[in-house]
Scaffold this motif. Structure first.
Motif, PDB file in Angstrom:
ATOM      1  N   TYR A  42       0.839  -1.209   0.000  1.00 34.15           N
ATOM      2  CA  TYR A  42       0.000   0.000   0.000  1.00 34.15           C
ATOM      3  C   TYR A  42       0.870   1.254   0.000  1.00 34.15           C
ATOM      4  CZ  TYR A  42      -2.576   3.809   2.280  1.00 34.15           C
ATOM      5  OH  TYR A  42      -3.088   5.038   2.623  1.00 34.15           O
ATOM      6  N   VAL A  43       1.870   1.281   0.888  1.00 32.76           N
ATOM      7  CA  VAL A  43       2.748   2.452   0.968  1.00 32.76           C
ATOM      8  C   VAL A  43       3.597   2.564  -0.301  1.00 32.76           C
ATOM      9  CG1 VAL A  43       4.613   3.559   2.260  1.00 32.76           C
ATOM     10  CG2 VAL A  43       2.792   2.373   3.495  1.00 32.76           C
ATOM     11  N   LEU A  44       4.110   1.438  -0.789  1.00 30.83           N
ATOM     12  CA  LEU A  44       4.938   1.464  -1.995  1.00 30.83           C
ATOM     13  C   LEU A  44       4.158   2.002  -3.192  1.00 30.83           C
ATOM     14  CD1 LEU A  44       6.758  -1.985  -1.712  1.00 30.83           C
ATOM     15  CD2 LEU A  44       7.773   0.274  -1.348  1.00 30.83           C
ATOM     16  N   THR A  45       2.923   1.543  -3.344  1.00 34.11           N
ATOM     17  CA  THR A  45       2.103   1.991  -4.470  1.00 34.11           C
ATOM     18  C   THR A  45       1.817   3.484  -4.376  1.00 34.11           C
ATOM     19  OG1 THR A  45       1.081  -0.191  -4.672  1.00 34.11           O
ATOM     20  CG2 THR A  45      -0.103   1.665  -5.651  1.00 34.11           C
ATOM     21  N   LYS A  46       1.514   3.954  -3.166  1.00 33.36           N
ATOM     22  CA  LYS A  46       1.244   5.385  -2.974  1.00 33.36           C
ATOM     23  C   LYS A  46       2.458   6.222  -3.360  1.00 33.36           C
ATOM     24  CE  LYS A  46      -1.678   6.960  -0.146  1.00 33.36           C
ATOM     25  NZ  LYS A  46      -2.968   7.710  -0.238  1.00 33.36           N
ATOM     26  N   ARG A  47       3.658   5.666  -3.140  1.00 31.63           N
ATOM     27  CA  ARG A  47       4.888   6.431  -3.360  1.00 31.63           C
ATOM     28  C   ARG A  47       5.570   6.092  -4.688  1.00 31.63           C
ATOM     29  NH1 ARG A  47       7.800   6.531   2.631  1.00 31.63           N
ATOM     30  NH2 ARG A  47       6.038   7.464   3.754  1.00 31.63           N
ATOM     31  N   GLY A  48       5.068   5.078  -5.390  1.00 30.11           N
ATOM     32  CA  GLY A  48       5.708   4.674  -6.633  1.00 30.11           C
ATOM     33  C   GLY A  48       7.090   4.093  -6.427  1.00 30.11           C
ATOM     34  N   GLN A  49       7.260   3.292  -5.381  1.00 30.07           N
ATOM     35  CA  GLN A  49       8.568   2.753  -5.015  1.00 30.07           C
ATOM     36  C   GLN A  49       8.576   1.233  -5.083  1.00 30.07           C
ATOM     37  OE1 GLN A  49       9.294   4.302  -1.072  1.00 30.07           O
ATOM     38  NE2 GLN A  49       9.791   6.353  -1.805  1.00 30.07           N
ATOM     39  N   THR A  50       9.791   0.665  -4.983  1.00 33.92           N
ATOM     40  CA  THR A  50       9.980  -0.780  -4.848  1.00 33.92           C
ATOM     41  C   THR A  50      10.702  -1.048  -3.533  1.00 33.92           C
ATOM     42  OG1 THR A  50      12.093  -0.688  -6.030  1.00 33.92           O
ATOM     43  CG2 THR A  50      10.109  -1.147  -7.341  1.00 33.92           C
ATOM     44  N   LEU A  51      10.702  -2.321  -3.115  1.00 32.02           N
ATOM     45  CA  LEU A  51      11.340  -2.679  -1.845  1.00 32.02           C
ATOM     46  C   LEU A  51      11.929  -4.071  -1.950  1.00 32.02           C
ATOM     47  CD1 LEU A  51      11.789  -1.726   1.135  1.00 32.02           C
ATOM     48  CD2 LEU A  51       9.749  -3.069   1.709  1.00 32.02           C
ATOM     49  N   ASN A  52      13.140  -4.223  -1.433  1.00 33.95           N
ATOM     50  CA  ASN A  52      13.778  -5.525  -1.311  1.00 33.95           C
ATOM     51  C   ASN A  52      13.843  -5.889   0.168  1.00 33.95           C
ATOM     52  OD1 ASN A  52      14.754  -6.241  -4.145  1.00 33.95           O
ATOM     53  ND2 ASN A  52      15.447  -4.118  -3.908  1.00 33.95           N
ATOM     54  N   ILE A  53      13.048  -6.873   0.531  1.00 39.66           N
ATOM     55  CA  ILE A  53      12.936  -7.268   1.936  1.00 39.66           C
ATOM     56  C   ILE A  53      14.053  -8.240   2.270  1.00 39.66           C
ATOM     57  CG2 ILE A  53      11.527  -8.539   3.590  1.00 39.66           C
ATOM     58  CD1 ILE A  53       9.061  -7.412   2.094  1.00 39.66           C
ATOM     59  N   LEU A  54      14.842  -7.890   3.268  1.00 39.60           N
ATOM     60  CA  LEU A  54      15.918  -8.748   3.748  1.00 39.60           C
ATOM     61  C   LEU A  54      15.559  -9.207   5.154  1.00 39.60           C
ATOM     62  CD1 LEU A  54      18.750 -10.005   3.608  1.00 39.60           C
ATOM     63  CD2 LEU A  54      19.669  -7.808   4.411  1.00 39.60           C
ATOM     64  N   GLY A  55      15.464 -10.519   5.341  1.00 38.27           N
ATOM     65  CA  GLY A  55      15.058 -11.032   6.642  1.00 38.27           C
ATOM     66  C   GLY A  55      15.847 -12.254   7.034  1.00 38.27           C
ATOM     67  N   ALA A  56      15.703 -12.636   8.285  1.00 37.42           N
ATOM     68  CA  ALA A  56      16.303 -13.856   8.821  1.00 37.42           C
ATOM     69  C   ALA A  56      15.219 -14.623   9.553  1.00 37.42           C
ATOM     70  CB  ALA A  56      17.459 -13.519   9.766  1.00 37.42           C
ATOM     71  N   THR A  57      15.289 -15.931   9.480  1.00 40.31           N
ATOM     72  CA  THR A  57      14.265 -16.745  10.128  1.00 40.31           C
ATOM     73  C   THR A  57      14.889 -17.939  10.828  1.00 40.31           C
ATOM     74  OG1 THR A  57      12.174 -17.924   9.800  1.00 40.31           O
ATOM     75  CG2 THR A  57      13.814 -18.135   8.053  1.00 40.31           C
ATOM     76  N   SER A  58      14.320 -18.287  11.964  1.00 35.59           N
ATOM     77  CA  SER A  58      14.681 -19.532  12.642  1.00 35.59           C
ATOM     78  C   SER A  58      13.612 -20.586  12.387  1.00 35.59           C
ATOM     79  CB  SER A  58      14.847 -19.296  14.150  1.00 35.59           C
ATOM     80  OG  SER A  58      13.659 -18.731  14.691  1.00 35.59           O
ATOM     81  N   GLY A  59      12.626 -20.246  11.560  1.00 28.50           N
ATOM     82  CA  GLY A  59      11.588 -21.221  11.246  1.00 28.50           C
ATOM     83  C   GLY A  59      10.382 -20.617  10.577  1.00 28.50           C
ATOM     84  N   ASP A  60       9.517 -19.957  11.344  1.00 23.10           N
ATOM     85  CA  ASP A  60       8.204 -19.582  10.845  1.00 23.10           C
ATOM     86  C   ASP A  60       8.141 -18.195  10.224  1.00 23.10           C
ATOM     87  OD1 ASP A  60       7.011 -22.011  11.583  1.00 23.10           O
ATOM     88  OD2 ASP A  60       6.854 -21.338  13.656  1.00 23.10           O
ATOM     89  N   THR A  61       9.026 -17.272  10.613  1.00 24.41           N
ATOM     90  CA  THR A  61       8.994 -15.936  10.028  1.00 24.41           C
ATOM     91  C   THR A  61       9.184 -15.991   8.519  1.00 24.41           C
ATOM     92  OG1 THR A  61       9.762 -14.803  12.013  1.00 24.41           O
ATOM     93  CG2 THR A  61      10.175 -13.705   9.931  1.00 24.41           C
ATOM     94  N   GLY A  62      10.103 -16.825   8.069  1.00 27.50           N
ATOM     95  CA  GLY A  62      10.419 -16.877   6.650  1.00 27.50           C
ATOM     96  C   GLY A  62       9.235 -17.264   5.797  1.00 27.50           C
ATOM     97  N   SER A  63       8.582 -18.367   6.147  1.00 23.01           N
ATOM     98  CA  SER A  63       7.451 -18.794   5.329  1.00 23.01           C
ATOM     99  C   SER A  63       6.310 -17.802   5.420  1.00 23.01           C
ATOM    100  CB  SER A  63       6.979 -20.188   5.759  1.00 23.01           C
ATOM    101  OG  SER A  63       6.658 -20.237   7.127  1.00 23.01           O
ATOM    102  N   ALA A  64       6.074 -17.226   6.600  1.00 22.49           N
ATOM    103  CA  ALA A  64       5.003 -16.236   6.734  1.00 22.49           C
ATOM    104  C   ALA A  64       5.263 -15.028   5.851  1.00 22.49           C
ATOM    105  CB  ALA A  64       4.861 -15.813   8.195  1.00 22.49           C
ATOM    106  N   ALA A  65       6.514 -14.565   5.817  1.00 18.97           N
ATOM    107  CA  ALA A  65       6.856 -13.417   4.971  1.00 18.97           C
ATOM    108  C   ALA A  65       6.722 -13.756   3.500  1.00 18.97           C
ATOM    109  CB  ALA A  65       8.280 -12.954   5.272  1.00 18.97           C
TER     110      ALA A  65
END
Length: 464
Positions: free
Chosen positions: A115-138
């Motif tokens: 929603y925020v990206l579309t309003k601003r006309g931007q892109t985003l590269n999400i960098l994350g780390a997971t020990s299990g469930d965060t990764g699949s949820a993201a």
């Protein structure tokens, strides 16, 4: 440092200096206002709670975000409460698409960030780390989004078979699973290092959706309010006015329990927060002794509740900030001392604010998990996963006779079949769709614990 608005924080993840973002002022909610939310459905309640923190958005837009986030991808009862015995109740947080509590916040971010990206006309590269469930949820929240790519680091060999299958089987081109030689803390350290490199971060429009993103914390606060309201539905007006909930929270990176801490700071009637760890009990040791002593890779154990195999809890920084009187200078000094000596003694501060913050800690072992899974099933017929079992173990150990304890569920037991079978002699029923998941092809990028290699990979594959 100048305050940022919530929309900026959603995209940035970390503060410009590499630290974690906290609300400049914690909004206060009177009990009468909480009572006025009692009849709301979960998406409507989420608007009320998140809207206290996300103040730079039109409320109608936030309503649309929450309706989409908590829609068809969840079961009809988004956060059910299930009674185990007269004192312990499970707060069901695993009704989303990846069968883990991380969906509660990640599905929100999967709507809020685009929603925020579309309003601003931007892109985003999400960098994350997971020990299990965060990764699949993201990854399930952001898969196939045209203006977003996800680079998710996970420790090689440190997740369950089901967790690996959920993440690694996604075919979407904007999803990059990077299996790192090391433990979760190594993955998290690289995420923080690259986010702290402002030039690299800007050049590659990096953001994060780990629990270090305040947007996730804000979304998680909502279900604490929901759980309190549902736990008091059957009480009369006088009983509701006196009811204080005790929450038992399985804890690894301190994000979930910090959300409970923030809910209490906002005015939710919280009696105590019971912090439950596994054998990697750095947090338990801190709240028991006042000394924070993170451990290195070699001393981080691989356990049967692997999502909590963390020895350096990033979100503790937010709590220590509150503990030090919301003084950024004192926090910086404390963290410099921690980096120099490997430990930090805050026992005097913890003792001084014990009555205000009311966090107590306990730990659980593998045998404790097996016993808790068995007890819950024999008592109620419910089957729980090993992380939730850590929460049940500590709840049974630390609960006072007058307390009604709400144990936060972390995942469905099907994700950890081996431990459930060891405890009960059989596995939780697996539907046809979940069984098929385990047989799908998987794709990952194996990588050394080397931030330069990671930089090169992101530079080559980032969405522009």
């Amino acid at each position: 440092m100048e305050p940022a608005n919530f929309s900026d924080i959603l995209l940035e993840g970390l503060a410009p200096d590499g630290g974690l973002v906290v609300p400049k002022e914690v909004p206060h909610v009177e009990l009468s206002e909480i009572e006025s939310w009692r009849g709301l459905a979960y998406p409507q309640l989420a608007v009320k709670v998140i809207g206290k923190l996300w103040t730079d958005i039109d409320i109608a837009d936030l309503e649309g975000i929450c309706e989409r986030a908590y829609g068809a991808q969840f079961s009809n009862d988004i956060v059910p409460l299930r009674k185990i015995d007269e004192q312990i109740t499970l707060v069901g947080l695993s009704e989303g698409p990846t069968l883990a509590f991380k969906d509660m916040a990640m599905q929100f971010l999967g709507e809020a960030i685009p929603y925020v990206l579309t309003k601003r006309g931007q892109t985003l590269n999400i960098l994350g780390a997971t020990s299990g469930d965060t990764g699949s949820a993201a990854e399930y929240a952001f898969r196939s989004q045209p203006n977003v790519a996800v680079f998710m680091l996970s420790p090689q060999g440190r997740m369950s078979e089901f967790q690996r299958a959920q993440m690694y089987s996604l075919p979407d081109e904007n999803i990059h699973n990077i299996a790192v030689e090391g433990v979760f803390d190594d993955c998290q350290n690289m995420v923080k290092e690259l986010n702290g490199d402002l030039e690299f971060k800007a050049a590659n429009t990096l953001g994060t959706v780990n629990s270090i993103n305040l947007g996730r914390v804000a979304a998680q606060v909502a279900y604490y309010f929901w759980a309190w309201l549902r736990a008091t539905d059957a009480l009369d007006e006088a009983g509701r006015a006196e009811f204080e909930a005790t929450f038992s929270v399985p804890s690894g990176n301190f994000g979930n329990i910090f959300s409970g801490h923030l809910a209490g700071q906002m005015g939710l009637p919280v009696r105590r927060l019971l912090l439950a760890t596994n054998e990697n009990n750095v947090l338990e040791e801190f709240f028991r002794t006042g000394v924070y002593r993170p451990r290195n890779r070699e001393n981080t154990l691989a356990t049967s509740s692997p999502s909590m195999d963390i020895s350096k809890a990033s979100n503790l920084e937010r709590f220590v900030y509150h503990l030090l009187g919301s003084d950024a200078h004192r926090l910086r000094e404390a963290w410099e001392k921690l980096d120099a000596t490997g430990s930090l003694d805050l026992s005097a501060e913890l003792e001084r604010f014990a009555s205000e913050f009311r966090i107590v800690s306990g730990k659980s072992t593998h045998n404790d998990r097996l016993a808790a899974i068995t007890w819950v099933h024999e008592t109620s017929g419910e089957i729980i996963d090993p992380h939730t079992a850590d929460g049940v173990t500590v709840a049974r150990e630390l609960a006072e006779p007058v307390e009604n304890v709400l144990v936060l569920e972390t995942a469905k037991p099907q994700k950890f079949a081996d431990t459930v079978i060891e405890a009960l002699g059989f596995e939780a029923p697996v539907g046809e769709e979940l069984a098929d998941l385990l047989g799908r092809p998987q794709r990952t990028v194996d990588m050394a614990d080397d931030s330069q290699v990671l930089r090169d990979y992101i530079t080559e594959h980032a969405v522009r």
